[in-house]
Design a protein around this motif. Structure first.
Motif, mmCIF file in Angstrom:
data_model
loop_
_atom_site.group_PDB
_atom_site.id
_atom_site.type_symbol
_atom_site.label_atom_id
_atom_site.label_comp_id
_atom_site.label_asym_id
_atom_site.label_seq_id
_atom_site.Cartn_x
_atom_site.Cartn_y
_atom_site.Cartn_z
ATOM 1 N N THR A 1 0.820 -1.220 0.000
ATOM 2 C CA THR A 1 0.000 0.000 0.000
ATOM 3 C C THR A 1 0.851 1.267 0.000
ATOM 4 O OG1 THR A 1 -0.220 -0.049 2.412
ATOM 5 C CG2 THR A 1 -1.980 -1.089 1.112
ATOM 6 N N GLU A 2 2.097 1.173 0.436
ATOM 7 C CA GLU A 2 2.977 2.341 0.513
ATOM 8 C C GLU A 2 3.156 3.014 -0.851
ATOM 9 O OE1 GLU A 2 7.063 3.009 2.809
ATOM 10 O OE2 GLU A 2 7.233 1.547 1.176
ATOM 11 N N ARG A 3 3.242 2.230 -1.909
ATOM 12 C CA ARG A 3 3.430 2.765 -3.261
ATOM 13 C C ARG A 3 2.261 3.648 -3.691
ATOM 14 N NH1 ARG A 3 8.218 2.288 -5.697
ATOM 15 N NH2 ARG A 3 9.232 0.347 -5.230
ATOM 16 N N LYS A 4 1.070 3.368 -3.174
ATOM 17 C CA LYS A 4 -0.107 4.126 -3.567
ATOM 18 C C LYS A 4 -0.357 5.330 -2.663
ATOM 19 C CE LYS A 4 -3.511 2.131 -5.596
ATOM 20 N NZ LYS A 4 -3.292 2.586 -6.940
ATOM 21 N N GLN A 5 0.402 5.427 -1.590
ATOM 22 C CA GLN A 5 0.222 6.541 -0.645
ATOM 23 C C GLN A 5 0.650 7.846 -1.309
ATOM 24 O OE1 GLN A 5 -1.662 7.447 1.927
ATOM 25 N NE2 GLN A 5 -0.917 5.743 3.135
ATOM 26 N N LYS A 6 -0.124 8.884 -1.114
ATOM 27 C CA LYS A 6 0.144 10.198 -1.716
ATOM 28 C C LYS A 6 0.677 11.144 -0.650
ATOM 29 C CE LYS A 6 -2.042 8.790 -5.459
ATOM 30 N NZ LYS A 6 -1.371 7.868 -6.246
ATOM 31 N N MET A 7 0.800 12.412 -1.012
ATOM 32 C CA MET A 7 1.248 13.427 -0.056
ATOM 33 C C MET A 7 0.288 13.519 1.125
ATOM 34 S SD MET A 7 4.052 14.635 -1.149
ATOM 35 C CE MET A 7 4.381 16.289 -0.607
ATOM 36 N N VAL A 8 -1.003 13.395 0.846
ATOM 37 C CA VAL A 8 -2.014 13.383 1.892
ATOM 38 C C VAL A 8 -2.233 11.923 2.283
ATOM 39 C CG1 VAL A 8 -4.406 13.936 2.446
ATOM 40 C CG2 VAL A 8 -3.104 15.426 0.925
ATOM 41 N N SER A 9 -2.241 11.655 3.548
ATOM 42 C CA SER A 9 -2.390 10.284 4.025
ATOM 43 C C SER A 9 -3.747 9.705 3.621
ATOM 44 C CB SER A 9 -2.248 10.255 5.545
ATOM 45 O OG SER A 9 -2.288 8.934 5.994
ATOM 46 N N ILE A 10 -3.708 8.547 2.967
ATOM 47 C CA ILE A 10 -4.915 7.844 2.540
ATOM 48 C C ILE A 10 -5.071 6.623 3.447
ATOM 49 C CG2 ILE A 10 -6.041 6.639 0.626
ATOM 50 C CD1 ILE A 10 -4.220 8.271 -1.260
ATOM 51 N N PRO A 11 -6.290 6.373 3.959
ATOM 52 C CA PRO A 11 -6.494 5.219 4.841
ATOM 53 C C PRO A 11 -6.093 3.903 4.166
ATOM 54 C CG PRO A 11 -8.423 6.652 4.854
ATOM 55 C CD PRO A 11 -7.510 7.154 3.770
ATOM 56 N N LEU A 12 -5.483 3.011 4.949
ATOM 57 C CA LEU A 12 -5.049 1.721 4.426
ATOM 58 C C LEU A 12 -6.205 0.929 3.821
ATOM 59 C CD1 LEU A 12 -2.419 0.309 6.943
ATOM 60 C CD2 LEU A 12 -2.066 1.094 4.612
ATOM 61 N N ARG A 13 -7.390 1.017 4.438
ATOM 62 C CA ARG A 13 -8.546 0.282 3.922
ATOM 63 C C ARG A 13 -8.853 0.708 2.488
ATOM 64 N NH1 ARG A 13 -13.168 -1.225 6.834
ATOM 65 N NH2 ARG A 13 -12.493 -2.697 8.398
ATOM 66 N N GLN A 14 -8.784 1.991 2.213
ATOM 67 C CA GLN A 14 -9.052 2.500 0.869
ATOM 68 C C GLN A 14 -7.985 2.022 -0.117
ATOM 69 O OE1 GLN A 14 -9.725 6.740 0.599
ATOM 70 N NE2 GLN A 14 -9.186 6.779 -1.561
ATOM 71 N N LEU A 15 -6.732 2.105 0.296
ATOM 72 C CA LEU A 15 -5.635 1.652 -0.560
ATOM 73 C C LEU A 15 -5.752 0.158 -0.847
ATOM 74 C CD1 LEU A 15 -2.678 3.576 1.101
ATOM 75 C CD2 LEU A 15 -3.805 4.119 -1.066
#
Length: 142
Positions: free
Chosen positions: A50-64
């Motif tokens: 999921t780290e690769r899909k994380q953006k500048m703004v923190s996205i919840p792990l469930r969404q990723l």
């Protein structure tokens, strides 16, 4: 071994999960030790993928996780392993099996031309899965 520190994430995660299964089948570790081994491998899998899909703004792990088709209960298991009470060994084993299956379908079958897919799926369903996981191509795993 040729990759050294640049091992693709899927390969590294697969190796850790298989290592856990081998340790489990050896009978040398106690239940608590196996939970810790499986737990570390599962936490690393969710975090790395999921780290690769994380953006500048923190996205919840469930969404990723939803975006890459990882079952939500695997994210919940990761949360328990990280922040809560350690789960039962049976749940860790099941998590390992589900994650290895995800890796097989998402990464390994693509590497080997889908020869590892055991399920007899319609071509349309298979194409949808390939399109849905288009972001997870080879360079995304480096």
């Amino acid at each position: 071994s040729r990759y050294g520190p640049k091992m693709p994430l899927a390969v590294d995660c697969t190796a850790e999960l298989i290592r856990c299964k081998v340790l489990d089948s050896s009978g040398r570790l106690k239940s608590h030790e196996l939970i810790l081994a499986y737990g570390l491998a599962l936490v690393r899998f969710v975090n790395l993928i999921t780290e690769r899909k994380q953006k500048m703004v923190s996205i919840p792990l469930r969404q990723l996780a939803r975006e890459v088709d990882i079952p939500i209960w695997i994210v919940d298991l990761r949360h328990e392993l990280t922040h809560g009470k350690l789960p039962r060994l049976a749940l860790c084993r099941k998590g390992c099996d589900v994650v290895l299956d995800w890796l097989r379908k998402t990464y390994w079958s693509r590497q080997l031309g889908n020869n590892l897919c055991e399920e007899s799926e319609d071509e349309d369903e298979e194409q949808e899965g390939v399109e849905a996981n288009a972001e997870l191509d080879d360079d995304a795993w480096d």
